[in-house]
Design an enzyme around this catalytic site. Structure first.
Site, PDB file in Angstrom:
ATOM      1  N   GLU A 169     -51.326 -21.269 -29.081  1.00  0.00           N
ATOM      2  CA  GLU A 169     -51.981 -20.510 -30.258  1.00  0.00           C
ATOM      3  C   GLU A 169     -51.093 -20.138 -31.518  1.00  0.00           C
ATOM      4  O   GLU A 169     -50.483 -18.955 -31.312  1.00  0.00           O
ATOM      5  CB  GLU A 169     -52.644 -19.368 -29.992  1.00  0.00           C
ATOM      6  N   LYS A 181     -55.620 -23.510 -30.027  1.00  0.00           N
ATOM      7  CA  LYS A 181     -56.190 -22.358 -30.559  1.00  0.00           C
ATOM      8  C   LYS A 181     -55.550 -21.978 -32.032  1.00  0.00           C
ATOM      9  O   LYS A 181     -54.643 -21.472 -31.949  1.00  0.00           O
ATOM     10  CB  LYS A 181     -56.204 -20.932 -29.537  1.00  0.00           C
TER      11      LYS A 181
HETATM   12  P1  13P Z   1     -59.100 -12.272 -32.244  1.00  0.00           P
HETATM   13  O1  13P Z   1     -60.125 -13.033 -31.983  1.00  0.00           O
HETATM   14  O2  13P Z   1     -59.350 -10.908 -32.237  1.00  0.00           O
HETATM   15  O3  13P Z   1     -58.029 -12.569 -33.464  1.00  0.00           O
HETATM   16  O4  13P Z   1     -57.986 -12.526 -31.130  1.00  0.00           O
HETATM   17  C1  13P Z   1     -57.799 -13.826 -30.542  1.00  0.00           C
HETATM   18  C2  13P Z   1     -56.907 -13.759 -29.691  1.00  0.00           C
HETATM   19  O5  13P Z   1     -56.819 -14.069 -28.417  1.00  0.00           O
HETATM   20  C3  13P Z   1     -55.399 -13.202 -30.201  1.00  0.00           C
HETATM   21  O6  13P Z   1     -54.334 -13.740 -29.592  1.00  0.00           O
END
Ligand code: 13P
Length: 360
Positions: free
Chosen positions: A177, A219
């Site tokens: 991510e 992600k």
């Molecule tokens: P949000 O959808 O609130 O941005 O969170 C996603 C997430 O897993 C952050 O690490």
């Protein structure tokens, strides 16, 4: 699990028209959100809240995997059933956030580097033995006039590569991510430029460190203007979809198992509508997209439910309906079937959303 097992798990997470629910907020982040909603900040209230989310009726119709936090993966329902058992019974794949948070990057003011590699091999073995089948690591890139720098991007990309390789060694699917933050006054074009730089560096590291691309999930942020960018030129859903797709098609190898978006501070409705625009492409554009485009939302699924719940047992049912509703809206968006009418009062029950979707 063999490497084929890794690929199968990755496919199960992103295929089948369902998405991910992130409930992996760290204790301080969860407490901040509880404080904003006037909820007591204790281990027990966090457990009760996660029980509410995990036991939402019919959750598995829209959600393929849930990302847990270290505290939550060890907890269970009030009756003693572990959350891992609840998820397994529902057919939802459990995952775990394994980074230990972003800290200031030395000598680089306003940049962050995500920590958590020390001892990670042992922690992954423990999580795998507990029942987790995938993991998550988040790198954050605040946008400034001169940042992120090449150093900030490389430090985070290298750590993401180390994490992903360790996950695959432990037979856990890494969700990688890299998040370009929405905070700031930057334009959508600048967000696109930085996202390209970040993804280029991240996939270079995946390649160098031997990470199997069909056994990982990306992600990522959508390409968006900063939250405080001048309101003169509001962007349309289609512009966001086009800018995001152009960036991903250029930078993400087709072998990646799937792409899921974080919500990053967008409103719930926008997160659904933009995901819908991304999945409602012309046949010509669709044919060029090699991955599924899904969701892995935390705030954009949880936020209404948190405020409805307010820490009160009497509100659990209504809060769970709000979770179901957001999950169903996002599931519809995976097929390009989301409609703003779904946000109207009376359209919120899980049953009504299901009927609407079947009509398509
Ligand atoms: P949000 O959808 O609130 O941005 O969170 C996603 C997430 O897993 C952050 O690490």
């Amino acid at each position: 699990m063999t490497s084929d097992g890794l690929v199968a798990t990755a496919q199960a997470l992103v295929g089948g028209g369902r998405g991910l629910l992130a409930i992996d907020e760290s204790v301080p982040t969860c407490n901040t959100r509880f404080a904003d909603a006037g909820i007591d900040q204790t281990e027990e209230t966090r457990r009760r809240y996660r029980e509410l989310l995990i036991t939402t009726p019919h959750l598995a119709e829209c959600i393929s995997g849930v990302i847990l936090h270290d505290e939550t993966i060890r907890q269970g329902k009030r009756d003693g059933t572990s959350f891992l058992q609840v998820l397994a019974d529902a057919g939802i794949i459990p995952g775990i956030k394994v980074d230990t948070g972003a800290r200031p990057l030395a000598l680089h003011p306003s940049e962050m580097v995500t920590e958590g590699l020390d001892g990670l091999r042992g922690r992954l073995q423990e999580y795998s033995a507990l029942g987790a089948r995938f993991a998550k690591w988040r790198a954050v890139f605040p946008v400034g006039v001169r940042s992120p720098t090449a150093c900030g991007v490389e430090a985070n990309a290298h750590a993401l590569g180390r994490y992903a390789a360790l996950c695959q060694e432990a037979n856990l699917v890494p969700v990688i991510e890299p998040e370009v933050l929405m905070t700031g006054t930057h334009t959508m074009a600048r967000c696109g430029e930085i996202t390209r730089h970040v993804l280029c560096s991240v996939f270079e590291q995946m390649h160098r460190q031997g990470v199997r691309l069909d056994g990982l999930v990306l992600k990522v942020n959508m390409v968006l203007p900063g939250l405080d960018s001048p309101p003169a030129e509001p962007v349309t859903m289609q512009e966001v979809a086009d800018a995001t797709l152009a960036c991903l098609l250029e930078m993400v190898p087709p072998a990646v198992a799937g792409i899921v978006f974080l919500s990053g501070g967008q409103s719930c409705e926008r997160a659904s509508a933009r995901l819908n625009a991304l999945n409602r492409q012309t046949a010509f554009a669709r044919a060029r997209i090699p991955w599924s485009l899904g969701f892995s939302y935390a705030r954009a699924i949880q936020q209404p439910a948190l405020h409805i719940w307010g820490g009160l047992e009497a509100n659990v049912g209504a809060a769970q309906q709000a979770v179901s509703h957001r999950a169903a809206c996002n599931r519809a968006a995976l097929r390009g079937d989301y409609d703003a009418a779904m946000e109207q009062p009376g359209y919120g029950t899980p049953g009504s959303v299901r009927v609407k979707q079947q009509a398509h």
